[in-house]
Scaffold this motif. Structure first.
Motif, PDB file in Angstrom:
ATOM      1  N   GLU A  10      -3.761  -5.483   2.516  1.00  0.00           N
ATOM      2  CA  GLU A  10      -2.698  -4.240   2.799  1.00  0.00           C
ATOM      3  C   GLU A  10      -2.586  -4.409   4.469  1.00  0.00           C
ATOM      4  O   GLU A  10      -3.578  -4.114   4.828  1.00  0.00           O
ATOM      5  N   LYS A  44       2.030  -1.782   1.037  1.00  0.00           N
ATOM      6  CA  LYS A  44       1.192  -1.379  -0.136  1.00  0.00           C
ATOM      7  C   LYS A  44       0.691  -2.735  -0.365  1.00  0.00           C
ATOM      8  O   LYS A  44       0.925  -3.746  -0.673  1.00  0.00           O
ATOM      9  N   LYS A  45      -0.880  -2.545  -1.221  1.00  0.00           N
ATOM     10  CA  LYS A  45      -1.299  -3.713  -1.657  1.00  0.00           C
ATOM     11  C   LYS A  45      -0.582  -4.732  -2.594  1.00  0.00           C
ATOM     12  O   LYS A  45      -0.754  -5.796  -2.626  1.00  0.00           O
ATOM     13  N   GLN A  46       0.164  -3.808  -3.654  1.00  0.00           N
ATOM     14  CA  GLN A  46       0.678  -4.555  -4.724  1.00  0.00           C
ATOM     15  C   GLN A  46       1.907  -5.210  -4.195  1.00  0.00           C
ATOM     16  O   GLN A  46       2.666  -6.042  -5.099  1.00  0.00           O
ATOM     17  N   ASN A  47       2.594  -4.872  -3.246  1.00  0.00           N
ATOM     18  CA  ASN A  47       3.921  -5.388  -2.725  1.00  0.00           C
ATOM     19  C   ASN A  47       3.926  -6.231  -1.578  1.00  0.00           C
ATOM     20  O   ASN A  47       3.278  -5.917  -0.685  1.00  0.00           O
TER      21      ASN A  47
END
Lengths: 113, 116
Positions: free
Chosen positions: A52, A70-73
């Protein structure tokens, strides 16, 4: 379990237009990648992120920008699309470096006219 | 710099024939990982195998086998008794320790057609 999801699946742009490709992963992976696939060229690394807030250039970064807020995106942006950016774009993620296999999304087919 | 070469652009075989896909890599690192991925006509990319540079043992998984030779910088993939479902594009890839394995670089791919 969605894995790696890319949106959109298809897009047609006119030269000079901008767009953002979104990659989302639900596996809590640290590493994320954007590749482009062109006939005879294989998969070429555009940009990648090791966590991130981090981004780094790959083999063919020119004309693209990325962000990992964000870590997920992991977002891939084209500020001013060119016909040379017509390609299939793949996002991938992996938990760690050091040989962990990449998990790929299903790709985004982008045509720039 | 890391580089992966797959000299065979397209291969066509008749079902049940054996076929070998070549992969030659370049790296100045002594520690690295090699991979093979498969992309069937549906387009998704599927991981097949990983090998680290310290493990030169060949591996067999069903009809698939891999031959890793550091002396020739090659990591070749053999499909025995090929089937129509093996038709796909196959990619070889490399990541190096000196880049913390962060960058995974792919070869141009070999398109395999298995004719019934």
């Amino acid at each position: 379990n969605a894995g790696v999801t890319q949106t959109p699946k298809f897009r047609v742009l006119k030269t000079g237009q901008s767009m953002t490709l979104l990659c989302a992963q639900d596996m809590n992976h640290e590493y994320m990648y954007w590749y482009r696939q062109d006939p005879g060229m294989g998969l070429r690394l555009i940009h990648y992120s090791v966590g991130e807030g981090t981004t780094a250039k790959g083999e063919v970064p020119d004309g693209y920008n990325v962000s990992r807020l964000k870590k997920q995106n992991f977002l891939l942006g084209l500020e001013s699309a060119a016909p040379s950016q017509t390609s299939v774009y793949f996002c991938a993620s992996t938990l760690t470096a050091g040989g962990s296999p990449l998990h790929f999304g299903n790709g985004t087919r982008l045509t720039v006219t | 710099a890391q580089k992966v070469t797959q000299a065979q652009t397209e291969i066509s075989v008749v079902e049940k024939e054996d076929v070998t896909l070549d992969c030659v890599y370049e790296t100045r690192d002594t520690t690295y990982y090699l991979f093979w991925y498969k992309q069937p006509p549906s387009g998704e990319l599927v991981f097949l195998i990983r090998r680290n540079s310290f493990d030169e043992q060949n591996e067999i998984s069903g009809r698939y086998s891999w031959n890793f030779q550091k002396s020739t910088s090659s990591f070749n993939f053999t499909i025995t008794a090929s089937q129509v479902v093996d038709s796909a594009v196959y990619f070889c890839a490399l990541s190096e320790a000196k880049t913390s394995y962060d960058k995974v670089i792919f070869g141009p791919g070999t398109s395999l057609s298995v004719i019934p």
